[in-house]
Motif scaffolding. Structure first.
Motif, PDB file in Angstrom:
ATOM      1  N   PHE A 137      15.222 -12.251 -41.878  1.00 31.47           N
ATOM      2  CA  PHE A 137      15.174 -12.427 -40.426  1.00 31.47           C
ATOM      3  C   PHE A 137      16.075 -13.597 -40.029  1.00 31.47           C
ATOM      4  O   PHE A 137      16.888 -13.515 -39.101  1.00 31.47           O
ATOM      5  CB  PHE A 137      13.722 -12.663 -40.007  1.00 31.47           C
ATOM      6  CG  PHE A 137      13.480 -12.717 -38.520  1.00 31.47           C
ATOM      7  CD1 PHE A 137      14.443 -12.308 -37.607  1.00 31.47           C
ATOM      8  CD2 PHE A 137      12.259 -13.177 -38.039  1.00 31.47           C
ATOM      9  CE1 PHE A 137      14.205 -12.357 -36.234  1.00 31.47           C
ATOM     10  CE2 PHE A 137      12.006 -13.232 -36.671  1.00 31.47           C
ATOM     11  CZ  PHE A 137      12.982 -12.828 -35.766  1.00 31.47           C
ATOM     12  N   ARG A 138      15.950 -14.697 -40.758  1.00 29.37           N
ATOM     13  CA  ARG A 138      16.766 -15.887 -40.492  1.00 29.37           C
ATOM     14  C   ARG A 138      18.251 -15.595 -40.701  1.00 29.37           C
ATOM     15  O   ARG A 138      19.090 -16.020 -39.892  1.00 29.37           O
ATOM     16  CB  ARG A 138      16.314 -17.027 -41.403  1.00 29.37           C
ATOM     17  CG  ARG A 138      17.129 -18.313 -41.253  1.00 29.37           C
ATOM     18  CD  ARG A 138      16.518 -19.434 -42.089  1.00 29.37           C
ATOM     19  NE  ARG A 138      16.469 -19.089 -43.512  1.00 29.37           N
ATOM     20  CZ  ARG A 138      15.826 -19.808 -44.430  1.00 29.37           C
ATOM     21  NH1 ARG A 138      15.174 -20.915 -44.079  1.00 29.37           N
ATOM     22  NH2 ARG A 138      15.829 -19.443 -45.696  1.00 29.37           N
ATOM     23  N   ALA A 139      18.574 -14.863 -41.766  1.00 29.72           N
ATOM     24  CA  ALA A 139      19.975 -14.551 -42.064  1.00 29.72           C
ATOM     25  C   ALA A 139      20.596 -13.706 -40.947  1.00 29.72           C
ATOM     26  O   ALA A 139      21.757 -13.919 -40.557  1.00 29.72           O
ATOM     27  CB  ALA A 139      20.069 -13.812 -43.394  1.00 29.72           C
ATOM     28  N   MET A 140      19.829 -12.750 -40.413  1.00 28.08           N
ATOM     29  CA  MET A 140      20.352 -11.909 -39.337  1.00 28.08           C
ATOM     30  C   MET A 140      20.535 -12.698 -38.042  1.00 28.08           C
ATOM     31  O   MET A 140      21.501 -12.499 -37.298  1.00 28.08           O
ATOM     32  CB  MET A 140      19.425 -10.704 -39.132  1.00 28.08           C
ATOM     33  CG  MET A 140      19.509  -9.688 -40.273  1.00 28.08           C
ATOM     34  SD  MET A 140      18.577  -8.167 -39.980  1.00 28.08           S
ATOM     35  CE  MET A 140      16.920  -8.689 -40.460  1.00 28.08           C
ATOM     36  N   TYR A 141      19.603 -13.603 -37.779  1.00 27.58           N
ATOM     37  CA  TYR A 141      19.701 -14.472 -36.598  1.00 27.58           C
ATOM     38  C   TYR A 141      20.961 -15.331 -36.681  1.00 27.58           C
ATOM     39  O   TYR A 141      21.729 -15.438 -35.725  1.00 27.58           O
ATOM     40  CB  TYR A 141      18.453 -15.353 -36.519  1.00 27.58           C
ATOM     41  CG  TYR A 141      18.452 -16.358 -35.385  1.00 27.58           C
ATOM     42  CD1 TYR A 141      17.931 -16.022 -34.134  1.00 27.58           C
ATOM     43  CD2 TYR A 141      18.964 -17.649 -35.564  1.00 27.58           C
ATOM     44  CE1 TYR A 141      17.925 -16.955 -33.092  1.00 27.58           C
ATOM     45  CE2 TYR A 141      18.956 -18.585 -34.531  1.00 27.58           C
ATOM     46  CZ  TYR A 141      18.436 -18.229 -33.301  1.00 27.58           C
ATOM     47  OH  TYR A 141      18.426 -19.135 -32.268  1.00 27.58           O
TER      48      TYR A 141
END
Length: 246
Positions: free
Chosen positions: A78-82
């Motif tokens: 989730f963090r990587a996509m953000y």
């Protein structure tokens, strides 16, 4: 470019798939679907991703009984996509909602098998006529073990060109690392047993025209199902999976 988080996640899934990073694509897709289910919404803007939203999403994942490392994997993705969207300047933010997210990996139980169990597997007798798939699974597991724990995905895609002299030479699908493994007599026996004229693969895991990622996942599922049954037949039942051979 869309400001809808879920639409952007779908775009990232496609990019990873096109780059041959199917495992990452699958993980991103799962995170997208779980986040959408959590919010019960089809729309979410990047500026709507807050510390509170992330904490609530994490709490929901934990209450579902998911393992710590699984929850961490979802949150990390989730963090990587953000951050991918942030790098593409799709939005501006004065505060990174993931800044204080701390993900600590939980140590898992060792899955190595004792020597006695390996010996029992090598001597196990399967009625080939009645259970050919069971024999094939056992042979694949033993070959993986003998080949220094070659991962199932690399085993599935081995081709004739990967045999170089008395070695198997291949690049790891996951990391691209070059691996060289000496071929033992037992490994040679299994290679000869499953050699098929006209087949591009060394083992009958995938077939020509049906060797995409979905076909691989189906083969892996069948493999692990069969391994579970084999493990239950041992004198001291063990939980066998594709990972154990590594």
């Amino acid at each position: 470019m869309t400001q809808n988080v879920f639409d952007y996640m779908t775009i990232l899934v496609g990019r990873k798939r096109a780059a041959g990073r199917d495992s990452t694509a699958d993980l991103y897709r799962v995170v997208r679907n779980r986040l959408s289910f959590f919010l019960k919404s089809k729309k979410l803007h990047f500026n709507g991703i807050t510390v509170e939203l992330i904490d609530g999403f994490a709490a929901t994942l934990r209450t579902e009984g998911l393992a710590v490392n699984t929850v961490n994997s979802y949150l990390s993705s989730f963090r990587a996509m953000y951050h991918a969207a942030l790098r593409e300047e799709m939005f501006e933010t004065a505060r990174d909602p993931f800044a204080r997210l701390c993900l600590r990996r939980e140590e898992t139980a060792k899955r190595a098998l004792p020597t006695e169990t390996i010996s029992e597997l090598m001597e196990m007798k399967v009625k080939v006529e009645e259970e050919p798939a069971m024999q094939e699974t056992l042979d694949l597991f033993l070959f993986s073990y003998l080949a220094c724990g070659i991962p199932f995905i690399d085993l599935a895609y081995l081709k004739e060109k990967n045999i170089v002299g008395d070695e198997i030479v291949y690049h790891r699908h996951k990391t691209g690392t070059l691996v060289r493994v000496g071929i033992t007599e037992a490994m040679r026996l299994l290679l000869n047993r499953y050699a098929r004229e006209g087949s591009r693969y060394l083992f009958p895991i995938l077939r020509e025209g049906k060797d995409g990622h979905e076909a691989y996942k189906a083969a892996l599922h069948t493999y692990n199902t069969m391994l579970k049954e084999i493990g239950e037949r041992l004198a001291f039942p063990s939980k066998l999976t594709s990972y154990v051979a590594r």
